[in-house]
Design a protein around this motif. Sequence first.
Motif, short mmCIF file in Angstrom:
data_model
loop_
_atom_site.label_atom_id
_atom_site.label_comp_id
_atom_site.label_asym_id
_atom_site.label_seq_id
_atom_site.Cartn_x
_atom_site.Cartn_y
_atom_site.Cartn_z
N GLU A 75 50.39 -12.02 74.36
CA GLU A 75 48.91 -12.07 74.92
C GLU A 75 47.88 -12.11 74.00
OE1 GLU A 75 46.39 -8.79 77.53
OE2 GLU A 75 48.48 -8.54 77.13
N ASN A 76 48.07 -11.62 72.83
CA ASN A 76 47.12 -11.79 71.73
C ASN A 76 46.77 -13.07 71.25
OD1 ASN A 76 46.33 -8.98 71.62
ND2 ASN A 76 47.48 -8.41 70.09
N VAL A 79 47.59 -16.03 72.76
CA VAL A 79 46.91 -16.63 73.94
C VAL A 79 45.39 -16.41 73.92
CG1 VAL A 79 46.71 -17.14 76.38
CG2 VAL A 79 48.98 -16.97 75.33
N TYR A 80 45.01 -15.06 74.01
CA TYR A 80 43.45 -14.71 73.84
C TYR A 80 42.83 -15.43 72.70
CZ TYR A 80 43.49 -11.52 78.07
OH TYR A 80 43.57 -11.20 79.04
N GLY A 81 43.46 -15.27 71.50
CA GLY A 81 42.74 -15.78 70.48
C GLY A 81 42.60 -17.23 70.28
N GLN A 82 43.61 -17.84 70.69
CA GLN A 82 43.44 -19.46 70.99
C GLN A 82 42.57 -19.63 71.99
OE1 GLN A 82 46.82 -21.58 71.68
NE2 GLN A 82 46.07 -23.48 71.44
N LEU A 83 42.38 -19.19 73.20
CA LEU A 83 41.45 -19.45 74.15
C LEU A 83 40.04 -19.00 73.80
CD1 LEU A 83 43.29 -18.59 77.37
CD2 LEU A 83 42.79 -20.78 76.28
N PHE A 84 39.84 -17.86 73.27
CA PHE A 84 38.42 -17.40 72.91
C PHE A 84 38.02 -18.18 71.57
CE2 PHE A 84 39.29 -12.91 74.49
CZ PHE A 84 38.70 -13.25 75.68
#
Length: 137
Positions: free
Chosen positions: A70-71, A73-78
């Motif tokens: 989850e981290n 994915v969130y890191g790449q998207l953000f």
Amino acid sequence: MPAPAPCGTPSAKEIIFNDFEGREIRVVTDLMQITAEQITQIYKARWQIEVFFRWIKQHLNVPTLFGTTENAVYGQLFGALIVYVLLKWLYDGANSRLPRHVVLSFVPFSRFLVLGLLPVEWQIRLKLLIPDTPLIT
């Protein structure tokens, strides 16, 4: 997986509804215990998710995700979203009142900026937008 229906009992139902643009959508489902309205809402919610991920792939240049947590994915998207917002801010700020012969769309602007190939008119507009930055050479 639902249990098979006894003979003579329907094993699927068809639901017909209109999408956001008024087009007729037909959905076949084996979820017999859910109402047609619930199926419609599920389909529309799922479609919005699909549209969102298509936008991410097209605008944020994220064709695949590098991590599975989850981290990650969130890191790449953000990170991609921050870069997009900054580039869009630069583009919108520099694009105002440029002569027609040097107008660029957003995608070529982004590419030329990264490659250092922006036309001089764009470089001047960016310099006026952010005074403490050097011109790209």
